[in-house]
Design a protein around this motif. Structure first.
Motif, PDB file in Angstrom:
ATOM      1  N   LYS A 177     -24.193 -32.411  61.365  1.00  0.00           N
ATOM      2  CA  LYS A 177     -23.354 -31.777  60.107  1.00  0.00           C
ATOM      3  C   LYS A 177     -21.924 -31.869  60.001  1.00  0.00           C
ATOM      4  N   GLN A 180     -21.764 -35.952  59.180  1.00  0.00           N
ATOM      5  CA  GLN A 180     -22.728 -35.500  57.830  1.00  0.00           C
ATOM      6  C   GLN A 180     -21.452 -34.988  56.435  1.00  0.00           C
ATOM      7  N   ASP A 181     -20.431 -34.609  56.403  1.00  0.00           N
ATOM      8  CA  ASP A 181     -19.742 -34.007  55.560  1.00  0.00           C
ATOM      9  C   ASP A 181     -18.907 -34.914  55.516  1.00  0.00           C
ATOM     10  N   ASP A 182     -18.339 -34.969  57.024  1.00  0.00           N
ATOM     11  CA  ASP A 182     -17.000 -36.126  57.128  1.00  0.00           C
ATOM     12  C   ASP A 182     -17.618 -37.753  56.104  1.00  0.00           C
ATOM     13  N   ILE A 183     -19.131 -38.154  56.515  1.00  0.00           N
ATOM     14  CA  ILE A 183     -18.955 -39.127  55.771  1.00  0.00           C
ATOM     15  C   ILE A 183     -19.304 -38.894  54.553  1.00  0.00           C
ATOM     16  N   LYS A 184     -19.140 -37.638  54.249  1.00  0.00           N
ATOM     17  CA  LYS A 184     -19.581 -37.538  52.393  1.00  0.00           C
ATOM     18  C   LYS A 184     -18.349 -37.090  52.134  1.00  0.00           C
ATOM     19  N   LYS A 185     -17.669 -36.896  52.589  1.00  0.00           N
ATOM     20  CA  LYS A 185     -15.885 -36.605  51.909  1.00  0.00           C
ATOM     21  C   LYS A 185     -15.431 -37.952  51.937  1.00  0.00           C
ATOM     22  N   THR A 187     -16.914 -41.183  51.248  1.00  0.00           N
ATOM     23  CA  THR A 187     -17.536 -41.774  50.145  1.00  0.00           C
ATOM     24  C   THR A 187     -17.394 -41.208  48.865  1.00  0.00           C
ATOM     25  N   ASP A 188     -17.067 -39.573  48.952  1.00  0.00           N
ATOM     26  CA  ASP A 188     -16.009 -39.172  47.534  1.00  0.00           C
ATOM     27  C   ASP A 188     -14.438 -40.240  47.433  1.00  0.00           C
TER      28      ASP A 188
END
Length: 243
Positions: A177, A180-185, A187-188
């Protein structure tokens, strides 16, 4: 087939030792010395220039180790220890190792017979038989206790391993998790950076256009000023001031 004198002597001594070891009625005390000499000859044979191939040397080594192991097993105090030590011996697997296999099997059968004689109490009185049975019963109870203790330890270890596995699974889930959060950040942040870069490019182009327009106006004003100055000088020359 022996190819050197050293190998011939080695095989003769090896056959002699196997014959003495197979005949338990002889009880030749020199057998242990024979095996020592056999080990020395084997070491010399391994160092010889015309030594046999590795497969043959390996077979010789296993035969000597088997004889030595049988001697060591014979020195054990009880029949069960002798049988256990004999079971641990490595038996040569080659087709030419029939005598070694026979020695090993003969020793196992003999020690198993001794164990049966000890358990059945052959040659003992009734009192000795009762004592033997009592000792056997106590031994069985001790074995059951040890087995139960081992079973409890195994159950405890299984529970601990289950807890560790659950902990590892939880850690993997949490780590997944977080990743995944780091990847989302990331990407944003990348998208925001791309958007800002586009806006900056647009503003740069607009500023460049304004700068170009202002440059033209400056030149026009400069030309007007020069023309006005020249016109005023010309007027002053054409209409001088009266004294």
């Amino acid at each position: 087939m022996a190819s050197t004198r050293l190998e011939i002597n080695f095989n003769r001594l090896l056959n002699r030792c196997e014959a003495v070891a197979s005949d338990k009625s002889l009880k030749d005390w020199r057998l242990e010395k024979y095996i020592g000499a056999l080990q020395n000859q084997l070491s010399e044979l391994k160092k010889a220039q015309s030594k046999p191939c590795d497969e043959i040397l390996s077979g010789y080594t296993k035969k000597v180790e088997l004889l030595k192991g049988l001697i060591e097993a014979e020195k054990m105090p009880t029949a069960s220890e002798k049988a256990h030590a004999t079971d641990l011996l490595s038996v040569p697997r080659t087709t030419s190792s029939t005598s070694g296999k026979q020695l090993h099997m003969q020793a196992k059968v003999m020690y198993q017979q001794e164990m049966r004689d000890e358990l059945l109490g052959s040659g003992h009185t009734d009192d000795e038989d009762v004592g033997l049975r009592q000792r056997q019963k106590t031994k069985d109870q001790d074995i059951d206790t040890v087995l139960q203790h081992h079973h409890q330890i195994q159950e405890k270890l299984a529970e601990e391993m289950l807890v560790i596995a659950q902990g590892l699974k939880h850690n993997v889930t949490v780590s997944g998790k977080i990743v995944q959060d780091d990847i989302k950040k990331v990407t944003d942040s990348t998208r925001l950076a791309e958007t800002n870069l586009g806006k900056l490019k647009t503003e740069s182009e607009r500023l460049q256009a304004h700068t170009k327009a202002c440059s033209w106006w400056i030149w026009v004003m400069l030309v007007v000023v020069i023309i006005t100055f020249c016109w005023m000088v010309l007027l002053m020359r054409l209409f001088p001031k009266k004294s």
